[in-house]
Design a protein around this motif. Structure first.
Motif, PDB file in Angstrom:
ATOM      1  N   VAL B 196      75.289  24.380  37.565  1.00 29.80           N
ATOM      2  CA  VAL B 196      76.098  22.702  37.330  1.00 29.80           C
ATOM      3  C   VAL B 196      75.372  21.269  37.770  1.00 29.80           C
ATOM      4  O   VAL B 196      75.316  20.480  37.182  1.00 29.80           O
ATOM      5  CB  VAL B 196      77.152  23.044  38.880  1.00 29.80           C
ATOM      6  CG1 VAL B 196      77.917  21.213  38.751  1.00 29.80           C
ATOM      7  CG2 VAL B 196      78.103  23.891  38.771  1.00 29.80           C
ATOM      8  N   ALA B 200      74.284  18.578  35.173  1.00 31.00           N
ATOM      9  CA  ALA B 200      74.251  17.273  35.271  1.00 31.00           C
ATOM     10  C   ALA B 200      73.180  16.431  35.133  1.00 31.00           C
ATOM     11  O   ALA B 200      73.988  15.157  34.672  1.00 31.00           O
ATOM     12  CB  ALA B 200      74.478  17.217  36.993  1.00 31.00           C
ATOM     13  N   VAL B 204      76.269  13.210  29.832  1.00 29.40           N
ATOM     14  CA  VAL B 204      77.965  14.236  29.510  1.00 29.40           C
ATOM     15  C   VAL B 204      78.045  14.944  29.253  1.00 29.40           C
ATOM     16  O   VAL B 204      78.808  16.305  29.093  1.00 29.40           O
ATOM     17  CB  VAL B 204      77.953  12.561  28.762  1.00 29.40           C
ATOM     18  CG1 VAL B 204      79.567  12.928  28.318  1.00 29.40           C
ATOM     19  CG2 VAL B 204      78.238  11.117  29.588  1.00 29.40           C
ATOM     20  N   GLY B 206      76.066  17.851  29.394  1.00 30.24           N
ATOM     21  CA  GLY B 206      75.908  18.371  30.455  1.00 30.24           C
ATOM     22  C   GLY B 206      76.962  18.776  31.413  1.00 30.24           C
ATOM     23  O   GLY B 206      77.606  19.788  32.225  1.00 30.24           O
ATOM     24  N   ASP B 207      77.394  17.515  31.768  1.00 29.09           N
ATOM     25  CA  ASP B 207      78.917  17.221  32.878  1.00 29.09           C
ATOM     26  C   ASP B 207      80.178  17.941  31.514  1.00 29.09           C
ATOM     27  O   ASP B 207      80.704  18.944  32.941  1.00 29.09           O
ATOM     28  CB  ASP B 207      79.183  16.176  32.579  1.00 29.09           C
ATOM     29  CG  ASP B 207      78.508  15.381  34.094  1.00 29.09           C
ATOM     30  OD1 ASP B 207      78.121  15.556  34.221  1.00 29.09           O
ATOM     31  OD2 ASP B 207      78.416  13.730  33.441  1.00 29.09           O
ATOM     32  N   VAL B 208      80.082  18.531  30.979  1.00 26.77           N
ATOM     33  CA  VAL B 208      81.352  19.159  29.885  1.00 26.77           C
ATOM     34  C   VAL B 208      80.998  20.511  30.280  1.00 26.77           C
ATOM     35  O   VAL B 208      81.329  21.592  30.421  1.00 26.77           O
ATOM     36  CB  VAL B 208      81.308  18.852  28.186  1.00 26.77           C
ATOM     37  CG1 VAL B 208      82.440  19.626  27.971  1.00 26.77           C
ATOM     38  CG2 VAL B 208      81.757  17.326  28.435  1.00 26.77           C
ATOM     39  N   ALA B 210      79.363  21.889  32.011  1.00 24.76           N
ATOM     40  CA  ALA B 210      78.675  22.520  33.731  1.00 24.76           C
ATOM     41  C   ALA B 210      80.122  22.667  34.301  1.00 24.76           C
ATOM     42  O   ALA B 210      80.114  23.772  35.363  1.00 24.76           O
ATOM     43  CB  ALA B 210      78.493  21.363  34.448  1.00 24.76           C
ATOM     44  N   ILE B 211      81.316  22.234  33.137  1.00 24.75           N
ATOM     45  CA  ILE B 211      82.699  23.414  33.475  1.00 24.75           C
ATOM     46  C   ILE B 211      82.406  24.735  33.636  1.00 24.75           C
ATOM     47  O   ILE B 211      83.031  25.719  33.771  1.00 24.75           O
ATOM     48  CB  ILE B 211      83.783  23.179  32.479  1.00 24.75           C
ATOM     49  CG1 ILE B 211      84.156  21.187  32.698  1.00 24.75           C
ATOM     50  CG2 ILE B 211      85.028  23.886  33.185  1.00 24.75           C
ATOM     51  CD1 ILE B 211      84.719  21.236  31.561  1.00 24.75           C
TER      52      ILE B 211
END
Lengths: 199, 249
Positions: B196, B200, B204, B206-208, B210-211
């Motif tokens: 995660v 990050a 962006v 990576g953020d998605v 990371a779910i």
């Protein structure tokens, strides 16, 4: 739906890359050594000593205080339940006995009532029979009395018949001959005639 | 945790002295601290649960009673009538391990059952207890266990070493089973949590993505809840089995 699919795909990607990254990371980690196997560290062996003290304390508090307390509550409950069950069982026995007594009493009362009824019926029948006999006897005596009276009337009538016959004869003789007949002769003749009649 | 490109999954098992110099002098790390926390939680659970001591229990009291009866039935059913004497020990063991496994699942906490020193100490405690009880109950007949009844004497040179080896391997398997399960679970947590952080760093996208690791870690928590109770149960039931052999005449 699409978001869900994307999540699953991302998860799968992360898992696959994670496994490979772990494989890459593992040698480095093992090179550093597992902290658990670093027995030169006094903290590693220290936790055994502290653990022994804490475990022993835990055991003593549990076995001396806590578990007997729980056991007592459970035991109280089971004795209370069994006592209540005993009371209920005794109550049921009493109720059963009362029902049996009631049924017996009912049966007795029924039998007694039947017996009383039978007795009353018998008495009534006997009384009726007696009355009937009395009535019969009275009737018989009345009949015989009446018969006697009839016989007496009959003989009295027959006795009067001679006088009537004599009177009639005298009247006939006097109407036929014009002279009055001798009374004693007529009486003698009536007597003679009536002697032939079996009255 | 994550340091650049490499992931330090074992750092979470490092011991640090608590209370600074005092902890260092007393060899008091966060591991004994969490043992104390675990023990206090279990005792508080029993104390506050049983405080009403009601004939008709509330939910809390019912939970405490279920815990008591579950372990008691396990001890008595497995060990036999003598199990009642071992019940407090089995209870202590089960809840010490269970509370240790579960407290370790809280973020920023420490899992003392992930240390082989702790699990080996517990396993040796069980092993020594069973040996002592065996010797006391059975005397020298205890050593007859190493020769299976009915086996031919010709096989004795083969069977006796195997039996001795399997007997001696009990504390090893008992301790490594618990240790390895706990370590594996927490390493997995650390790896997916590190992903995660790493994802990050990719913005962006990576953020998605990371779910994914977060979802996996959520599933892993559920798995670890199962593993935690299962390992405590396995440890306790194996202890019961060893003790049954020890008290058997």
């Amino acid at each position: 739906m699409g978001v869900m699919m994307k999540t699953v795909r991302a998860g799968l990607l992360a898992a696959v890359s994670g496994v490979s990254l772990l494989a890459m990371a593992a040698p480095g980690a093992y090179a550093a050594g597992m902290p658990q196997l670093d027995f030169h560290n006094p903290l590693v062996t220290g936790q055994v000593i502290w653990g022994a003290v804490i475990f022993l304390g835990f055991y003593l508090v549990l076995s001396r205080v806590m578990l007997p307390r729980v056991g007592r509550v459970l035991e109280d409950r089971s004795t209370r339940i069994s006592n209540d069950l005993d009371v209920a069982r005794a109550a049921k026995q009493d109720a059963d006995k009362a029902v049996a007594e009631l049924q017996q009493a009912r049966k007795d009362a029924l039998a007694e009532a039947q017996a009383n009824l039978q007795k009353a019926l018998d008495e009534e029948q006997r009384a009726a029979e007696q009355k009937m006999q009395e009535i019969n006897a009275r009737l018989a005596s009345e009949i015989s009395e009446a018969e006697q009276r009839v016989a007496a009337e009959k003989s009295r009538a027959f006795a009067a018949l001679k006088d009537i016959a004599a009177d009639t004869t005298q009247a006939l003789v006097s109407r036929l001959t014009g002279t009055a007949a001798d009374a004693s002769l007529v009486a003698q003749k009536v007597e003679g005639a009536s002697a032939h009649l079996s009255l | 945790m994550a340091g650049g490109s490499s992931i330090d999954v074992l750092g979470q098992f490092e011991l640090h002295p608590v209370l600074g110099g005092l902890g260092e002098a007393l060899r008091f790390s966060q591991s004994p601290l969490y043992m104390l926390v675990a023990v206090c939680l279990v005792l508080a659970f029993l104390y506050f649960g049983m405080r009403p001591a009601a004939v008709v229990p509330g939910r809390f009291q019912a939970a405490a009673e279920v815990a008591y009866e579950f372990i008691r039935n396990m001890a008595v059913d497995t060990i036999g009538p003598e199990g009642a004497a071992f019940f407090p020990f089995i209870f202590t063991l089960f809840f010490f391990i269970l509370a240790g496994n579960y407290i370790g699942l809280l973020p920023f906490s420490f899992t003392f059952t992930s240390h082989i020193a702790v699990t080996l100490a517990l396993a040796l405690l069980v092993f020594l207890l069973s040996v002592i009880v065996s010797l006391k109950v059975q005397g020298f007949r205890f050593f007859a266990h190493f020769m299976p009844a009915g086996a031919s004497l010709a096989l004795a040179p083969l069977l006796i070493p195997i039996e001795i080896l399997s007997f001696l391997s009990r504390p090893v398997s008992l301790s490594i089973r618990l240790f390895a399960n706990m370590v594996a679970g927490h390493v997995m947590f650390d790896i997916f949590a590190s992903f995660v952080v790493m994802l990050a760093g990719f913005g962006v996208v990576g953020d998605v993505f990371a779910i994914g690791p977060i979802a996996i870690n959520m599933a892993l928590v559920a798995l670890e809840l199962l593993v935690g109770v299962l390992q405590a149960y396995v440890f306790a039931i194996l202890t019961c089995i060893y003790l049954r052999e020890a008290v058997a005449h």
